[in-house]
Design a protein around this motif. Sequence first.
Motif, PDB file in Angstrom:
ATOM      1  N   ALA A  23       0.821  -1.210   0.000  1.00 15.84           N
ATOM      2  CA  ALA A  23       0.000   0.000   0.000  1.00 15.84           C
ATOM      3  C   ALA A  23       0.857   1.262   0.000  1.00 15.84           C
ATOM      4  N   ALA A  26       2.112   1.867  -3.420  1.00 13.81           N
ATOM      5  CA  ALA A  26       0.967   2.283  -4.235  1.00 13.81           C
ATOM      6  C   ALA A  26       0.607   3.738  -3.950  1.00 13.81           C
ATOM      7  N   HIS A  27       0.685   4.135  -2.690  1.00 13.04           N
ATOM      8  CA  HIS A  27       0.373   5.523  -2.355  1.00 13.04           C
ATOM      9  C   HIS A  27       1.381   6.477  -2.991  1.00 13.04           C
ATOM     10  N   ALA A  29       3.023   5.907  -5.737  1.00 15.47           N
ATOM     11  CA  ALA A  29       2.696   5.935  -7.169  1.00 15.47           C
ATOM     12  C   ALA A  29       1.467   6.799  -7.421  1.00 15.47           C
ATOM     13  N   PHE A  30       0.526   6.709  -6.497  1.00 12.61           N
ATOM     14  CA  PHE A  30      -0.688   7.528  -6.622  1.00 12.61           C
ATOM     15  C   PHE A  30      -0.346   9.016  -6.599  1.00 12.61           C
ATOM     16  N   ARG A  33       1.122  10.006  -9.887  1.00 14.04           N
ATOM     17  CA  ARG A  33       0.114  10.094 -10.949  1.00 14.04           C
ATOM     18  C   ARG A  33      -0.772  11.316 -10.774  1.00 14.04           C
ATOM     19  N   ARG A  34      -1.107  11.598  -9.533  1.00 20.22           N
ATOM     20  CA  ARG A  34      -1.945  12.772  -9.280  1.00 20.22           C
ATOM     21  C   ARG A  34      -1.213  14.051  -9.667  1.00 20.22           C
ATOM     22  N   ARG A  37      -1.253  14.260 -13.393  1.00 22.55           N
ATOM     23  CA  ARG A  37      -2.610  14.609 -13.829  1.00 22.55           C
ATOM     24  C   ARG A  37      -2.870  16.097 -13.598  1.00 22.55           C
TER      25      ARG A  37
END
Lengths: 249, 165
Positions: A23, A26-27, A29-30, A33-34, A37
């Motif tokens: 997790a 993943a956070h 990576a999040f 990505r954010r 974006r």
Amino acid sequence: MNDPLDERLASALRSQATMTPDAGAAHAAFLERRRRRHQRVIAGSAVAAGIAFAAGVLAVANDHRPKVAAVSATGRTTQPQPLEGTTATLPGETTLTTTSSVGAASPTTVTTHAATAPKPRATTATPSPTPTTAPPNLNNDNIQIEVVTEADSGKTFTLQRGKQGILVQLSNDNVWTEPQASSSQVLTRTSGSTSSDGSAQATFMAAGDGQATVSADGRSHPQPCETAQPPCMVPDHIVHFQVTVNVVG
Amino acid sequence: MAADDRDDRIRALFEDHYAGLCRLAYLITGDATQAEELVMDAFVRTFAGWRRIRDLDRADSYLRKAVVNLSRSRNRRRQTEQRSTATLPTSIAPRAESDRDDDVWDAVRELPHRQRAAVVLRYFEDLSEADIADALGCSVGTVKSQLSKARAALSRALEDEGGQR
């Protein structure tokens, strides 16, 4: 879940769901990505703003665009004008006939000037509008010329004596007579012409204080039999063009 | 909500729900790699509009719904790709060696996407029919119908499997 199938399903699904993803990774990576974006959104907004700005600029430019398109449609703005009293044939078999030239400005100069003059903003409101035009080049860079078409018929313009003039451009939608001023003391005609295609034009300078009208008559293009002897029909319509010009000091 | 609070909340959601959502996505899609991508997409899409989400306590519900919807979209896309490359091997990842004999899991994977999602939400997530309906974006009656059809199909499949042995 008393049904054996239900219990088998729950058990089978639990036994399959053994993933143990990270997790924390993943956070991270999040967040990346954010961030990307967000950058895309900002970039997209900038592009959209740029497009909107460009569209606005084009709209404004179009609004202030000189009437060169309408004039060009008659095929005259890019062509040299013939000498006074002569005729010339332009591409498209348009024949120009100059009839007079009073004052210092030559017809060629007038035509060139018409191509650079902006669309008139005249209205019929009272008090009369003062034309705001681009600087012309009628042997005097301080003279401004207002371009008027048949669409302006009935309107009133106010010109500065010695500083402004008016160019009447009547299209070939009708067969026009040459525009005339009611008072040569107020408006001095510096050029005028009619074309075989029916269009007509004339230029007047604001010469003296007062009021004058500029007028011309138009009629529908003649039908073939109309020119026969005896003529078989009368014109479909006859139109009258007139603008009022106030010249002030 | 301040930006720091928002980020802390998102971090907490990752810690609390990411793994579970990945398992859910895996059970629906049957592909572990795709499952993680799908859950990441769900987080990004959900929290791109974070300010629009008023009920923050239901963020896990939003995420679950996003996972189901995204899995449905990808399933449709995959079906289209499989139709266009019918002679090629399926793109579904192979199961783990230890799971090959799991008849129930095989049968679940054969279910249509909607029935499979309903089964996973019901028997793995242990959701109520109303919550399943919310996640699937359908009525409770539809959920009941889908679960009934799924159970019937699974029963038949497992009977067949038993008969073949």
